[in-house]
Design a protein around this motif. Structure first.
Motif, PDB file in Angstrom:
ATOM      1  N   ASP A 146       0.810  -1.219   0.000  1.00  0.00           N
ATOM      2  CA  ASP A 146       0.000   0.000   0.000  1.00  0.00           C
ATOM      3  C   ASP A 146       0.844   1.270   0.000  1.00  0.00           C
ATOM      4  N   ARG A 153      -9.682   5.084  -8.018  1.00  0.00           N
ATOM      5  CA  ARG A 153      -8.849   6.196  -8.476  1.00  0.00           C
ATOM      6  C   ARG A 153      -9.488   6.969  -9.624  1.00  0.00           C
ATOM      7  N   THR A 159       1.477   1.830  -3.674  1.00  0.00           N
ATOM      8  CA  THR A 159       0.288   2.111  -4.488  1.00  0.00           C
ATOM      9  C   THR A 159      -0.342   3.456  -4.147  1.00  0.00           C
ATOM     10  N   ASP A 160      -0.087   3.969  -2.953  1.00  0.00           N
ATOM     11  CA  ASP A 160      -0.629   5.280  -2.579  1.00  0.00           C
ATOM     12  C   ASP A 160      -0.060   6.402  -3.429  1.00  0.00           C
ATOM     13  N   ASP A 164     -15.866   0.662  -3.972  1.00  0.00           N
ATOM     14  CA  ASP A 164     -15.109   1.076  -2.795  1.00  0.00           C
ATOM     15  C   ASP A 164     -14.459   2.417  -3.116  1.00  0.00           C
ATOM     16  N   PHE A 166      -7.714  -1.390  -9.403  1.00  0.00           N
ATOM     17  CA  PHE A 166      -7.648  -1.097  -7.980  1.00  0.00           C
ATOM     18  C   PHE A 166      -8.567  -2.014  -7.160  1.00  0.00           C
ATOM     19  N   ALA A 179     -11.665  -1.970  -6.944  1.00  0.00           N
ATOM     20  CA  ALA A 179     -12.669  -1.146  -6.266  1.00  0.00           C
ATOM     21  C   ALA A 179     -14.094  -1.564  -6.597  1.00  0.00           C
ATOM     22  N   ASP A 195     -12.797   4.419  -1.342  1.00  0.00           N
ATOM     23  CA  ASP A 195     -11.488   4.662  -0.742  1.00  0.00           C
ATOM     24  C   ASP A 195     -10.356   4.162  -1.629  1.00  0.00           C
ATOM     25  N   THR A 196     -10.617   3.112  -2.387  1.00  0.00           N
ATOM     26  CA  THR A 196      -9.576   2.558  -3.253  1.00  0.00           C
ATOM     27  C   THR A 196      -9.720   3.004  -4.706  1.00  0.00           C
TER      28      THR A 196
END
Length: 276
Positions: free
Chosen positions: A185, A237, A188-189, A232, A219, A221, A234-235
């Motif tokens: 992570d 992009r 990936t951030d 999701d 991602f 997501a 939060d994940t």
């Protein structure tokens, strides 16, 4: 005498290191020491921003009486650069023999360091040719990632890194799409959603075809819960590939009113390569 050694190194990297990318990524989650080494060698000081594909966006952005779409951000960066190289083909799509998206739409490299890229990787291009490449990528349904990406300076053996800006035109076959889930992570951030971008799901329009679940999202997501598609946030992009995949308008890409200032400010940061 330096040129042949430089070219041979980049070819060696393409032939061997590229095939090890999944194993390299997996170990970043297993060893803290290994992760730090990989991050420093391949991802240090990275700043990568996901730009949604134009055809995914429901509305244009209004600013000072004019309207523009997300890819105009990329085009503005291109217009302000003197040194441009277009990759001869997409390394990822050709390596994976992608049949869904054009293999000949390669990355665009901007900045003074691009002049050191060997010809077997990419050719010098004009602003007009680069803008046409962006349009081709948009029409093909590819999403764009723009930023300073250290791994490009490593595999091409070019320096300095701050003098190179990469514009990738990505699909699910892309290296980053494939490798991303295996990376730690902390790495990936570094891949950011463009400020102000939101992705929404309309349950009324969803027909549960589940095409958005077919490895479209790099991602991870997009999911399924209680027999309903979920996102999701939060994940996510905001790449827009899921919106491109949906044929029923169930997934939408939008912007908040604050997006304009955020986009302009980030644009100013990216074009600092001009000053090197």
């Amino acid at each position: 005498m330096r040129r042949p050694r430089f070219v041979d190194l980049s070819r060696f990297t393409l032939k061997y290191i590229f095939n090890w990318r999944f194993r390299i990524a997996e170990f970043t989650k297993k060893s803290e020491l290994y992760k730090k080494a990989v991050e420093k060698f391949l991802f240090e000081d990275d700043e990568i921003i996901v730009i949604p594909n134009t055809i995914s966006v429901n509305k244009k952005i209004e600013s000072e009486g004019s309207e523009f779409l997300p890819t105009e951000i990329i085009k503005e960066v291109i217009k302000r650069c003197d040194d441009i190289v277009i990759m001869n083909s997409c390394l990822c799509r050709t390596s994976n023999n992608c049949q869904d998206y054009p293999q000949d739409i390669g990355c665009i490299f901007l900045g003074p360091t691009s002049k050191r890229i060997p010809e077997h990787i990419g050719k010098k291009a004009s602003v007009e040719e680069a803008l046409e490449q962006v349009d081709r990528a948009d029409e093909a349904g590819l999403s764009h990632i723009i930023g300073r990406n250290k791994i490009d300076t490593v595999w091409m053996n070019v320096r300095p890194g701050k003098g190179l800006l990469t514009i990738c035109h990505c699909c699910p076959c892309c290296c980053l799409w494939k490798v991303y889930p295996n990376l730690d992570d902390d790495i990936t951030d570094k891949l950011e959603r463009l400020d102000g971008v939101t992705v929404s799901l309309s349950e009324e329009n969803c027909r549960m075809c589940k095409k958005c679940l077919d490895e479209v999202c790099m991602f991870n997501a997009i999911g399924l819960k209680d027999n309903k598609i979920t996102i999701d946030h939060d994940t996510c992009r905001g790449c827009g590939l899921c919106a491109n995949t949906c044929k029923f308008g169930a997934i939408n890409i939008d912007y908040t009113e604050e997006a304009v200032d955020n986009i302009v400010n980030r644009l100013e940061d990216l074009i600092e390569i001009k000053e090197l």
